[in-house]
Motif scaffolding. Structure first.
Motif, PDB file in Angstrom:
ATOM      1  N   PHE A 178       0.931  -1.148  -0.058  1.00 20.09           N
ATOM      2  CA  PHE A 178      -0.006  -0.003  -0.262  1.00 20.09           C
ATOM      3  C   PHE A 178       0.779   1.361  -0.120  1.00 20.09           C
ATOM      4  O   PHE A 178       0.471   2.347   0.576  1.00 20.09           O
ATOM      5  N   LYS A 183       1.817   0.982  -5.927  1.00 21.09           N
ATOM      6  CA  LYS A 183       0.448   0.875  -6.104  1.00 21.09           C
ATOM      7  C   LYS A 183       0.142   0.359  -7.693  1.00 21.09           C
ATOM      8  O   LYS A 183      -0.852  -0.219  -7.991  1.00 21.09           O
ATOM      9  N   ASN A 387      -1.828   6.862  -2.509  1.00 26.26           N
ATOM     10  CA  ASN A 387      -2.368   6.318  -1.233  1.00 26.26           C
ATOM     11  C   ASN A 387      -2.275   7.307  -0.121  1.00 26.26           C
ATOM     12  O   ASN A 387      -1.048   7.287   0.402  1.00 26.26           O
ATOM     13  N   PRO A 400      -6.279   3.840   0.352  1.00 23.94           N
ATOM     14  CA  PRO A 400      -5.956   3.081  -0.906  1.00 23.94           C
ATOM     15  C   PRO A 400      -6.754   3.630  -1.960  1.00 23.94           C
ATOM     16  O   PRO A 400      -6.613   2.819  -3.049  1.00 23.94           O
TER      17      PRO A 400
END
Length: 483
Positions: A178, A183, A387, A400
């Motif tokens: 995360f 990502k 995020n 997220p």
């Protein structure tokens, strides 16, 4: 809200020591979770290419091959052989079946990356890099086992990583999945249980970081009947040279439930009729927003904001001005900081001796946020990014749910307005940061236009409709503002 862990190895070992579960049992359940995902999403007789490494991540892939063989056309590739004890055990078992072992990678409907899992601490070698490139060239749906190969313990590609459509991670969610840097690679992240419930697996292991889910969103819904505009607070938004930024924040705030919004400053832009204008803070102000579009921090009203003890959101240009240091000295005030990475680096280099640049920050976002909040435990920090991280003292929360739709001027002003609106309605700084971030990403997700097309005004309109689009939950503002 789900806990995140730097490493799940201690949780695994507790399973062995306290629950009498074996490595074999956990591995079997890890592979069963992957097999169930494939069976749910892909028809029988689909082709499955499983590429395995030498260790236990590869062993998971070998077990998956055994579980799918017969119902699916499995092709198993072991480009490095096997090395761990469990990988050798699983290889011996699968050889009793008619699984096709291949030396050269082949196209398949489903591509499973089981080369390297969690805990990577060295750069990928050339052979592994070539494998990743070859796997990514295939058209099949791509699944990462536990963690995409190439993502290290801190969530950074070393120096590249496997692009997965979905990551099926084992036991509990990892921090490394995360980060902003990860990502692009992880796709959808789904947690697989390992022979006992997630609650039992994580029981007793405290963590300072949690993943926010959309179900955590609480809107400032109005359930009480006997109210008036003053019941919901009065926000003062200080406008600067770029007046549109302050006006956008003010409109966002008004849409998110605050009863009154006054834009402070001498304006050239005509205000929408629903907004008020003044040169000073109104006497009944309950929260302040400062920084959006402001370049001149020597304005008299800025000193007025500094002298106040009202909750405040600080954004944008203020993070490169020394006046921010005076705000950070205020110990008993609700303060929310909302910098993007470049602004956070400027703030860091004014307040902390260790030099920081954007590259180092982005590679170590969680650690740098922890360091900053340890030094300034009284403030709430929202670090923008792919995020968002919302943190206060020793608590971190990761949102997220953001998307590229938000990568447009004005999105940050909308966010500041959402947070300031909640502060004005009496919500705590940490909760305002969390809920403002969730509302922002939910609004972006609801926008049905092109991924490139969303304007801040579109975002505000979507946020205004969130209450009707979700199941009713307890409101974030159960009490009105005292008069």
């Amino acid at each position: 809200m789900q806990p995140l862990y730097k490493s799940c190895y201690p949780l695994d070992h507790r399973c062995y020591d306290d629950y009498n579960l074996t490595e074999d049992i956990l591995m079997e359940h890890a592979a069963m979770g992957m097999a169930e995902y494939i069976k749910e999403h892909f028809p029988q007789n689909s082709s499955v290419l499983i590429v395995c490494g030498v260790g236990n991540n590869g062993a998971d892939g070998i077990v998956l091959a055994r579980l799918l063989q017969g119902a699916y056309r499995v092709k198993l590739c072991l480009p490095f052989g096997v090395r761990s004890v469990m990988a050798e055990v699983q290889l011996e078992r699968v050889q009793f079946l008619d699984v096709a072992f291949i030396d050269e990678l082949e196209e398949a409907d489903i591509i499973v990356d089981a080369i390297l899992g969690a805990g990577l601490s060295r750069e990928l070698d050339e052979k592994t890099r070539k494998l990743i490139v070859e796997m990514e060239a295939f058209n099949g749906f791509k699944i990462a086992c536990d963690v995409p190969t190439g993502i290290d313990l801190d969530g950074n590609p070393l120096p590249m990583a496997f692009f997965a459509n979905v990551t099926l991670t084992m036991g509990a969610l990892k921090e490394s999945l995360f980060t902003d840097m990860a990502k692009e690679y992880v796709g959808e992240v789904i947690c697989v249980d390992l022979g006992l419930s997630h609650e039992k697996y994580t029981q007793g292991f405290e963590t300072d970081i949690h993943l926010l889910e959309q179900s955590d969103m609480r809107l400032p819904s109005r359930w009480r009947a006997n109210t008036h505009k003053g019941s919901f607070g009065h926000l003062a938004v200080v406008a600067g040279e770029k007046e549109g930024a302050g006006i956008m924040a003010a409109l966002s705030a008004l849409r998110f439930g605050v009863g009154l919004v006054t834009v402070i400053g001498e304006l050239m832009t005509p205000l929408p009729l629903e907004l008020m204008n003044d040169m000073d803070l109104p006497h009944n102000t309950t929260a302040i927003a400062l920084g959006m579009g402001v370049h001149d921090f020597e304005m008299e009203v800025v000193e007025e904001v500094l002298a106040s003890d009202l909750p405040v959101v600080l954004d944008a240009g203020i993070f490169s001005q020394e006046i921010i240091l005076e705000f950070l000295e205020q110990k008993d005030r609700e303060i929310v900081l909302t910098p993007h990475p470049k602004e956070f680096v400027a703030l860091w280099n004014m307040t902390i001796d260790t030099p920081l640049n954007i590259a180092i920050l982005q590679a170590n976002r969680f650690d740098k946020v922890r360091e900053f909040c340890d030094l300034f435990p009284q403030v709430t920090l929202l670090l923008k990014g792919a995020n968002m991280i919302v943190a206060q003292h020793d608590q971190l929360f990761v949102n997220p749910h953001g998307s590229a739709k938000l990568s447009k001027g004005g999105s940050g002003d909308v966010l500041s307005g959402l947070i300031a609106s909640l502060l004005a309605q009496g919500v705590s700084a940490l909760e305002a940061g969390i809920q403002g971030s969730l509302a922002l990403t939910a609004g972006a997700a609801a926008y049905e236009g092109g991924s490139y097309a969303m304007l801040p005004t579109d975002l505000i309109a979507e946020i205004a409709n969130l209450e009707s689009s979700i199941q009713k939950r307890s409101p974030i503002c159960p009490n009105t503002i005292p008069q």
